[in-house]
Design a protein around this motif. Structure first.
Motif, short mmCIF file in Angstrom:
data_model
loop_
_atom_site.label_atom_id
_atom_site.label_comp_id
_atom_site.label_asym_id
_atom_site.label_seq_id
_atom_site.Cartn_x
_atom_site.Cartn_y
_atom_site.Cartn_z
N MET A 139 0.76 -0.99 -0.18
CA MET A 139 -0.16 -0.03 0.09
C MET A 139 0.89 1.26 0.07
O MET A 139 1.97 1.52 0.67
CB MET A 139 -0.64 0.30 1.36
CG MET A 139 -2.27 1.14 0.99
SD MET A 139 -3.04 0.83 2.75
CE MET A 139 -2.17 2.35 3.56
N VAL A 140 0.95 1.99 -0.75
CA VAL A 140 1.63 3.15 -0.67
C VAL A 140 -0.24 4.69 -0.36
O VAL A 140 -0.60 4.90 -1.20
CB VAL A 140 2.36 3.84 -2.64
CG1 VAL A 140 2.53 5.25 -2.63
CG2 VAL A 140 2.71 2.74 -2.52
N VAL A 141 0.67 5.63 0.45
CA VAL A 141 -0.24 6.90 0.66
C VAL A 141 -0.15 8.30 0.08
O VAL A 141 0.93 8.28 -0.48
CB VAL A 141 -0.12 7.31 2.30
CG1 VAL A 141 -1.29 8.32 2.80
CG2 VAL A 141 -0.49 5.75 2.83
N VAL A 142 -0.63 8.80 -0.71
CA VAL A 142 -0.03 9.85 -1.48
C VAL A 142 -0.57 10.92 -0.29
O VAL A 142 -2.12 11.38 -0.23
CB VAL A 142 -1.14 10.23 -2.44
CG1 VAL A 142 -0.60 11.11 -3.45
CG2 VAL A 142 -0.95 8.67 -3.21
N ALA A 143 0.27 12.17 -0.08
CA ALA A 143 0.17 13.32 0.87
C ALA A 143 0.42 14.36 -0.07
O ALA A 143 1.14 14.99 0.29
CB ALA A 143 0.52 13.43 2.33
N ASP A 144 -0.20 15.00 -1.24
CA ASP A 144 0.62 16.10 -1.39
C ASP A 144 -0.32 17.75 -1.74
O ASP A 144 0.51 18.35 -2.54
CB ASP A 144 -0.19 15.98 -3.15
CG ASP A 144 -1.36 15.85 -3.79
OD1 ASP A 144 -2.34 15.14 -2.86
OD2 ASP A 144 -1.90 15.81 -4.46
N ASP A 145 -1.17 17.32 -0.53
CA ASP A 145 -2.01 18.97 -0.29
C ASP A 145 -0.61 19.89 0.56
O ASP A 145 -0.67 19.14 1.39
CB ASP A 145 -3.17 18.82 0.21
CG ASP A 145 -4.13 20.34 0.23
OD1 ASP A 145 -3.56 21.06 0.05
OD2 ASP A 145 -4.94 20.50 1.25
N VAL A 146 -0.69 21.25 0.22
CA VAL A 146 0.65 21.50 0.53
C VAL A 146 -0.36 22.83 1.17
O VAL A 146 -0.05 23.87 2.54
CB VAL A 146 0.71 22.46 0.25
CG1 VAL A 146 1.83 21.48 -0.39
CG2 VAL A 146 0.99 23.45 -0.79
N GLY A 147 -1.87 23.04 0.82
CA GLY A 147 -2.84 24.22 1.14
C GLY A 147 -2.81 24.69 3.09
O GLY A 147 -3.57 25.15 3.79
#
Length: 597
Positions: A139-147
């Motif tokens: 499983m890979v988790v994506v956390a791209d939000d810089v808001g």
């Protein structure tokens, strides 16, 4: 946002939307009980080189993510929850164990939301416990939000938003090339680590089946939610902005400003290759999205020296009908050592690989991006009338004064014309006439009239043609082209002064030419109801004042006249009984202005 929906039952909405994907892509099927969209099995085993099945998903309401991304070259299956709610672990487990090929390992890509991580995580652990040792699940988790910055995000970390589409596309392409699970997972993590995104919206959305948001929670007409999430969450700030330029500037600062310690998640310099995604949150028109994309690329280039190697624009991950957009920047990794996967291509090549999924939109081929066509035609296209002159003369100051008065009168009556057209049309007639009048006045300032009537009218034609669009613009352009030809013919046989009689003859011929292209006649509620009386009366009396009064009478007579042509025909209601035809009224105003002493 509007609380009106065509489908008000949220359960029915999700189920029917998922089923629709089987209608638009024959290669996908639906497990309706578990809300899983999956790629249909190949006709015979062993015919596909793919070793890894890629699964993603989350709450519904983000379409085309993720169900619309199921297809050859990208996702093997997507699991859908209810609107803005994670699917259950049993749904995800069903996708892993029964909706992917048994001879393939499984990579699960999930966005960083607590419900998604827990439910997908439980399913992954169950699959690991139940599966034989020869089938692996990662499983890979994506956390791209810089808001939301580091301080506020705390232990939870950044949210996953639209940049996740980059991850599943690149990982899916590598899987389609036959790479093993450890390589596909490594590429997915590498992509996620080089990714930043931020969103903004003018309003929160309404979820079908739920009560509307309280008025005091909504944004005002001047506010923008900066850092808007994809589940109606608040962003980092509500700011009052009136210009797109200012909003994009703030968003790019959150993405790229390395002096902001709370948000300096990724360093991108001008010499590094970048892929840009400008994502529609669901409620922005394609026309406005075009303007947004232009502004984002302009500022990236001018302020940061970044020229995107790929620019993707469209609807990839929505928040229902969210009136907003997000910007995602992916720092491209192509160095073989940095990738660290034997034989793997770079991210750009994987991004360019074809994916047969209804939600993936990247129609420009790799060859076109790598070898852009920079050719253009040497000369600017021009619709101008050729240089003409004639032997019809008129005092240029008198003609200039008359035309100027008429054009200024058109500008003055724009609010009235717009009001009338709002009632019986689409509201653009007044603006179109005003735009044309202003353009002609500007033309006169640069190129005053010469007294050669043929040449002077000919010089106006391209101005009208380029400044006025729509039906009125076409009618006036046809009429003026014909007027130049008529005046030229009269000039060749009867040179001299351009008297009222000469103008009447030329105008009459122009009306005849116009009649070839439109069936409009007096009584059809169009500008013809003002034009015909003017030309006819001018020919009979030779007096422009009397002719202008006839035009005004004709325009006034359209009030209450049922339309036979034009957009007014399609507009319901009784508005035509209260207002005159906008085009006729605007033309009459011009002619009356010309006739003023």
């Amino acid at each position: 946002m509007s609380s009106k929906h065509f489908i008000t039952d949220p359960a029915s909405l999700v189920n029917t939307a998922l089923h629709s994907l089987t209608l638009t892509n024959p290669n996908v099927a639906l497990d309706a009980n578990n809300k899983i969209v999956y790629r249909r099995p190949l006709p015979s085993a062993g015919t596909h080189k793919q070793k890894v099945a890629l699964i993603s998903g989350g709450g519904s309401g983000h379409e085309p993510s993720f169900s619309g991304l199921v297809g050859d070259g990208i996702l093997s299956a997507a699991v859908a929850g209810t609107i803005f709610a994670s699917p259950s672990s049993s749904q995800v487990q069903a996708a892993i164990t029964s909706r992917t090929p048994r001879d393939q390992d499984v990579l699960v890509v999930v966005m960083n939301y607590t419900g998604d991580i827990l439910n997908f995580g439980v399913a992954v652990e169950k699959a690991r416990a139940l599966e034989k040792e020869d089938r692996k699940v990662e499983m890979v988790v994506v956390a791209d939000d810089v808001g939301v910055g580091r301080a506020k995000a705390g232990k939870v970390g950044r949210r996953g938003i639209a940049g996740t589409v980059f991850v599943v596309k690149i990982a899916g392409a590598l899987a389609a090339r036959g790479f093993a699970l450890q390589d596909v997972a490594k590429m997915a993590r590498l992509t996620a680590d080089n990714l930043v995104s931020v969103g903004a919206s003018l309003s929160h959305v309404h979820v079908p089946g739920r009560p509307p948001m309280a008025a005091d929670q909504e944004l005002s007409s001047k506010q923008v939610e900066l850092g808007m999430g994809i589940h109606n969450e608040d962003g980092s700030a509500r700011v009052e902005l009136t210009q797109l330029e200012d909003l994009v500037e703030m968003m790019l600062k959150q993405l790229l400003n390395q002096s902001d310690e709370d948000r300096a998640f990724l360093s991108i310099t001008a010499d590094q290759k970048v892929a840009l995604m400008v994502n529609n949150l669901g409620g922005v028109s394609p026309l406005e999205m075009g303007g947004i994309v232009n502004e984002v690329v302009r500022q990236l280039t001018s302020r940061y020296g970044i020229s995107p190697a790929r620019t993707l624009a469209g609807t990839y991950m929505t928040s229902l009908n969210g009136l907003g957009f997000s910007i995602s920047l992916l720092k491209i990794v192509e160095d073989k050592e940095e990738i660290g996967i034997e034989g793997a291509p770079g991210m750009i090549e994987l991004l360019d690989d074809v994916a047969e999924a209804t939600g993936w939109s990247a129609p420009i081929r790799r060859e076109t991006w790598e070898n852009p066509n920079t050719a253009s035609y040497d000369k600017n296209a021009s619709l101008a009338v050729e240089d003409v002159s004639g032997n019809l003369k008129m005092d240029e100051e008198t003609l200039m004064a008359a035309l100027t008065k008429g054009l200024r009168r058109v500008i003055e009556v724009e609010p009235e014309v717009t009001q009338y057209d709002t009632v019986v049309g689409d509201g653009d007639c007044g603006i179109g006439l005003k735009r044309g009048a202003e353009a002609i006045l500007a033309h006169f300032f640069q190129e005053p009239l010469t007294g050669d009537v043929v040449a002077d009218v000919a010089s106006i034609v391209p101005v009208v043609e380029s400044s006025m669009d729509g039906t009125s613009g076409a009618l006036y352009t046809i009429f003026l082209h014909s007027l130049v030809r008529s005046l030229r013919q009269i000039s060749a046989t009867n040179p001299g002064d351009a008297t009222a009689s000469v103008w009447a003859k030329a105008l009459e011929k122009s009306m005849q030419a116009l009649a070839k292209y439109t069936p409009a006649r007096p009584g059809d509620r169009t500008l013809i109801d003002a034009l015909y009386p003017f030309v006819e009366t001018l020919g009979q009396t030779g007096d422009i004042t009397t002719a202008a009064e006839a035009a005004q009478k004709g325009a006034d007579g359209t009030k209450g006249m049922k339309a036979s042509l034009g957009r007014t025909v399609y507009v319901g209601g009784e508005g035509f009984e209260q207002v005159p035809d906008p085009g006729a009224y605007g033309l009459a105003a011009f002619l009356k202005g010309m006739a003023e002493p």
